[in-house]
Design an enzyme around this catalytic site. Structure first.
Site, PDB file in Angstrom:
ATOM      1  N   HIS A 166       3.760  56.783-119.326  1.00 12.48           N
ATOM      2  CA  HIS A 166       3.397  56.634-117.915  1.00 12.48           C
ATOM      3  C   HIS A 166       1.905  56.826-117.667  1.00 12.48           C
ATOM      4  CE1 HIS A 166       3.900  56.239-113.726  1.00 12.48           C
ATOM      5  NE2 HIS A 166       5.004  56.913-113.555  1.00 12.48           N
ATOM      6  N   ASP A 360      10.585  37.009-115.198  1.00 14.10           N
ATOM      7  CA  ASP A 360      11.332  35.883-115.766  1.00 14.10           C
ATOM      8  C   ASP A 360      10.770  35.552-117.154  1.00 14.10           C
ATOM      9  OD1 ASP A 360      12.561  33.489-116.393  1.00 14.10           O
ATOM     10  OD2 ASP A 360      11.873  32.405-114.611  1.00 14.10           O
TER      11      ASP A 360
END
Length: 440
Positions: A166, A360
């Site tokens: 992170h 995608d």
């Protein structure tokens, strides 16, 4: 909407973990992290998972091979991800751009997407099999900054799961990287949004000076055992329409039954990119957020209407300005990069607009995309995510993973049902609109 298949058990066959390096030579250099990136509360790996349906138009292309190749091409542009994190004097983090690569695992599972059920939401069955904790990849320093597992499903669909260090990126930065991989997988030669490092934009001033109040980093002793061991926690997810989401913060306080005079706090993650003048550059993929805190006593939260808690949260979020972020970076340097307060704290992260559901790789948008589970780091019960979700009827809402002690979870359900009824919400039966998964 159907319940998730919480009893689902399946077998995953994994290939050996490999390191995917940039497809072309990249600069060998040390790149300093910002003083927002390297705070203690971000030194952990955050899991994300994406479920993709079979697409006959892909002509039998292998998602493992497609994504591996696209990843190598993307790392040419995002080459710091292929390096390793080092710690310098005063705990300052930096990326050693070694081009060693990110950890990648190809796998097959003897299960179909349909077998997961209609309610694709955390916690997911067999998550540890879909995002394997590969040896040498679980730390913060001197190990891969990304771990990616692509698991083919029996139906022709696949699961893309990822763990991110992170300190490298927030949700916006991670989605930017994932979208770049998706573009390369679909045939692009370069990301449509060039990545921007420029972490010096969020480094401390010289000399550092704290000019704002940052109660989210208060040192609060855990005198009454409010940090609950992980094995005593129950994990459940709830689906709500927008009108019901505001009840969650207050119900959690009621369910935990704290001393009425104890101070409780909500940390609200605020994306600060637009707070700067000029705004942080488009393409900046570092951590660009703050944890402003709303404070009250437990008694006031429980006695007052929902509007009381909502006003506190709105005020806290409004406190985040460019000066607030400068002051925060300075605080990190002055105080040795502290962890945010976790005692009697609830952290809320809204990822409804982060863009996970748009990524995608060539097979279309995911059936589910976003956090793989609730919680922050190794601290159970501290955080929840707001995740966009469309139910079987086509109704848009939000799924919220909640992590609470088992007894408190039961009280939470009761309090939430009661509160929604009392506030004349358009809910006739909580159990018909709340989809609860079993404990992990």
């Amino acid at each position: 909407m159907a319940q998730p298949n919480t009893s689902l058990v399946f077998t995953v066959r994994r290939r050996p973990t490999e390191l995917v390096a940039p497809a072309k030579p990249t600069p060998r250099e040390l790149k300093l992290m910002s003083d927002i990136d390297d705070q203690e509360g971000l030194r952990f790996q955050i899991p994300v998972i994406q479920f993709y349906r079979n697409d006959p138009s892909m002509g039998g292309r292998d998602p493992v091979e497609v994504i591996r190749e696209a990843l190598a091409q993307t790392l040419v542009f995002y080459y710091p991800f292929a390096g390793r994190l080092r710690e310098g004097p005063a705990r300052k983090l930096m990326v050693d751009c070694t081009a060693e690569g990110v950890a990648f695992i190809g796998a097959d599972a003897d299960v179909t997407l349909e077998e997961f059920g209609d309610a694709l939401q955390p916690p997911f069955p067999c998550l540890e099999e879909l995002l394997f904790d590969a040896p040498g990849c679980g730390g913060v320093l001197n190990c891969p900054l990304l771990v990616i597992q692509v698991t083919r499903l029996r139906c022709g669909g696949f699961i893309f799961a990822l763990r991110l260090n992170h300190t490298m990126s927030d949700a916006a930065g991670l989605v930017q990287f994932m979208e770049a991989v998706g573009e390369m997988a679909r045939g692009a030669r370069a990301p449509s949004m060039p990545p921007v490092w420029q972490r010096e934009l969020l480094c401390a001033r010289d000399p550092p000076r704290v000019t704002c109040t940052h109660r989210e980093y208060d040192e609060v002793p855990d005198t009454k055992g409010t940090i609950i061991p992980l094995d005593e926690m129950a994990h459940r997810s709830f689906f709500f329409g927008p009108a019901e989401v505001a009840a969650l913060r207050r119900c959690r306080t009621l369910a935990l039954q704290p001393d009425p005079e104890e101070e409780v706090r909500v940390l609200c993650i605020v994306n600060a990119r637009s707070k700067f003048n000029p705004p942080l550059p488009v393409g900046y993929y570092g951590n660009g957020f703050a944890f402003p805190v709303a404070l009250s006593t437990a008694g006031k939260i429980c006695r007052n209407p929902l509007g009381y808690a909502l006003e506190l949260v709105m005020k806290a979020k409004a406190d985040v300005t460019e000066e607030y972020m400068r002051s925060l970076a300075d605080l990190m340097v002055i105080r040795g990069r502290p962890h945010f307060t976790v005692v009697r704290t609830y952290l809320v992260s809204d990822v409804t607009r982060a863009g996970f559901s748009e990524v995608d790789f060539g097979w279309g948008k995911p059936a589910y995309g976003g956090p793989a589970k609730g919680g922050v780091g190794a601290i159970p019960g501290v955080a929840s995510f707001y995740i966009p979700f469309k139910n079987k009827k086509g109704e848009n809402g939000i799924v919220v993973p909640i992590c609470l002690p088992a007894a408190a979870m039961e009280r939470f359900v009761m309090e939430l049902e009661s509160m929604l009824m009392d506030d004349d919400r358009k809910v006739t039966n909580l159990t018909s609109t709340t989809f609860i998964t079993s404990a992990l």
